[in-house]
Design an enzyme around this catalytic site. Structure first.
Site, PDB file in Angstrom:
ATOM      1  N   CYS A  89       0.813  -1.219   0.000  1.00  0.00           N
ATOM      2  CA  CYS A  89       0.000   0.000   0.000  1.00  0.00           C
ATOM      3  C   CYS A  89       0.849   1.272   0.000  1.00  0.00           C
ATOM      4  CB  CYS A  89      -0.955  -0.002   1.192  1.00  0.00           C
ATOM      5  SG  CYS A  89      -0.173  -0.407   2.768  1.00  0.00           S
ATOM      6  N   HIS A 131      -2.988   6.415   4.547  1.00  0.00           N
ATOM      7  CA  HIS A 131      -1.556   6.516   4.783  1.00  0.00           C
ATOM      8  C   HIS A 131      -1.043   7.857   4.262  1.00  0.00           C
ATOM      9  CE1 HIS A 131      -1.697   2.473   6.018  1.00  0.00           C
ATOM     10  NE2 HIS A 131      -1.004   1.871   5.062  1.00  0.00           N
TER      11      HIS A 131
END
Length: 347
Positions: free
Chosen positions: A129, A252
């Site tokens: 990710c 994130h």
């Protein structure tokens, strides 16, 4: 238009459920959907297009008549079942770390290296990710000025660890706020939270994601290093990473410093990124406008801001990059790979 028998493997997990949602949102050409998970989860019912679908146990016989399987399971389980699926003539797009660095397996971000798909032999790997959101932003800058060095610090949400970490954050926060005494700060020992992260995450940050290796780096940090070089097809790029877990549910964030071979001004970088598919520039310091994870949650795009020249070196830039790790960082990228396979007649 042809429709495809599609399986979601790991359907009851956070990413698996996000995959189901995105398949529906994007009207993926599904003839029949099969939801697979562990024996423990078999029998559960999940919604797809307003219909209940019963979750089935993942077994070696699960892939009969399945055209494409989207995997969101652990690496060891993927190593076992992905080859079984391929033998059944199922194309696998895998979201674990099992196949990413295998030289025979393409590691793909559709906006960055779509041609790599053409070499697939039944398995395509979805990158980590934190790697995905970084390369989506850096690839066009690399094409324009050749990135020589990357220094990245990531601030990664608990959903990257899974549902249990999200629950740990929720329980710790709730308990701490209920027990809080006026003026008292510091560490709290939760009486109820199941601790899956190495330390308390509520009101805290943890400078460790995944296990440490002998060099002192973590596996997560080395994923960013190795995967970026593979995706960008340039082993000469020098990369160093520090990955940190923060008390955020979804999204994130990354502080990225790059050094380029040729001069790239902040203005030119903004111009390039503003035209890059899948990227949204939010960069207005006077109005305190920049990407933040709470705004990125639920969105497909990767957001970039705080674009400024690094005054300590001749050809340097600083960027702040934010993305929903469950979507572009995992489920969405996996489905975009599947869509590209269909578009290129590679399935």
């Amino acid at each position: 238009m042809r429709e495809y028998n599609t399986a979601v493997v790991g359907a009851t997990g956070a990413v698996g459920q996000e995959m189901i949602k995105i398949l529906e949102e994007r009207n993926f050409p599904i003839k029949k959907i099969k939801l697979l998970a562990s024996k423990r989860s078999a029998g559960k019912r999940l919604k797809f297009k307003d219909k209940d679908v019963i979750v089935e146990e993942l077994t070696p016989d699960s892939f009969k008549d399945v055209d494409i399987a989207l995997f969101s399971i652990g690496a060891e389980i993927s190593k076992k079942f992905a080859p079984i699926a391929v033998k059944s003539k199922t194309v696998v797009v895998d979201n674990s770390s099992a196949w990413r660095m295998d030289p025979e397996v393409p590691l793909v971000v559709p906006e960055v290296n779509p041609l790599a798909l053409e070499k697939h032999k039944g398995i395509i790997a979805n990158p980590n990710c934190s790697t995905i959101q970084m390369v989506v932003v850096l690839k066009p800058l690399h094409d324009a000025a050749k990135v020589k060095r990357i220094v990245v610090s990531s601030y990664q949400s608990v959903s990257g660890w899974g549902r249990e970490a999200m629950e740990q954050l929720r329980q710790e926060t709730e308990e701490i706020m209920n027990k809080r005494e006026s003026g008292k700060v510091g560490k709290w020992e939760s009486e109820t939270a199941k601790q899956v992260l190495p330390y308390q995450i509520a009101f805290n940050v943890i400078p460790q994601i995944d296990d440490f290796i002998e060099s002192g780096y973590t596996k997560e940090e080395m994923k960013m290093v190795n995967e970026t070089r593979k995706i960008m097809e340039d082993d000469s790029i020098r990369i160093t990473a520090t990955c940190v877990r923060v008390p955020v549910y979804i999204g994130h964030s990354e502080a990225i410093n790059i050094e380029t071979e040729r001069k790239l001004t902040a203005k030119k970088a903004k111009e390039i990124l503003s035209k890059t598919p899948g990227v949204v520039v939010i960069d207005d310091p006077k109005e305190s406008k920049y990407p933040i994870p709470i705004d990125a949650a639920g969105k497909d795009e990767t957001f970039v801001g705080r674009i400024r020249e690094d005054e300590s070196i001749p050809n340097g830039l600083n960027l702040w990059v934010v993305s929903d790790n469950l979507r572009k960082g995992a489920a969405l990228n996996t489905i975009q790979i599947a869509e590209l396979l269909i578009k290129k007649n590679l399935i």
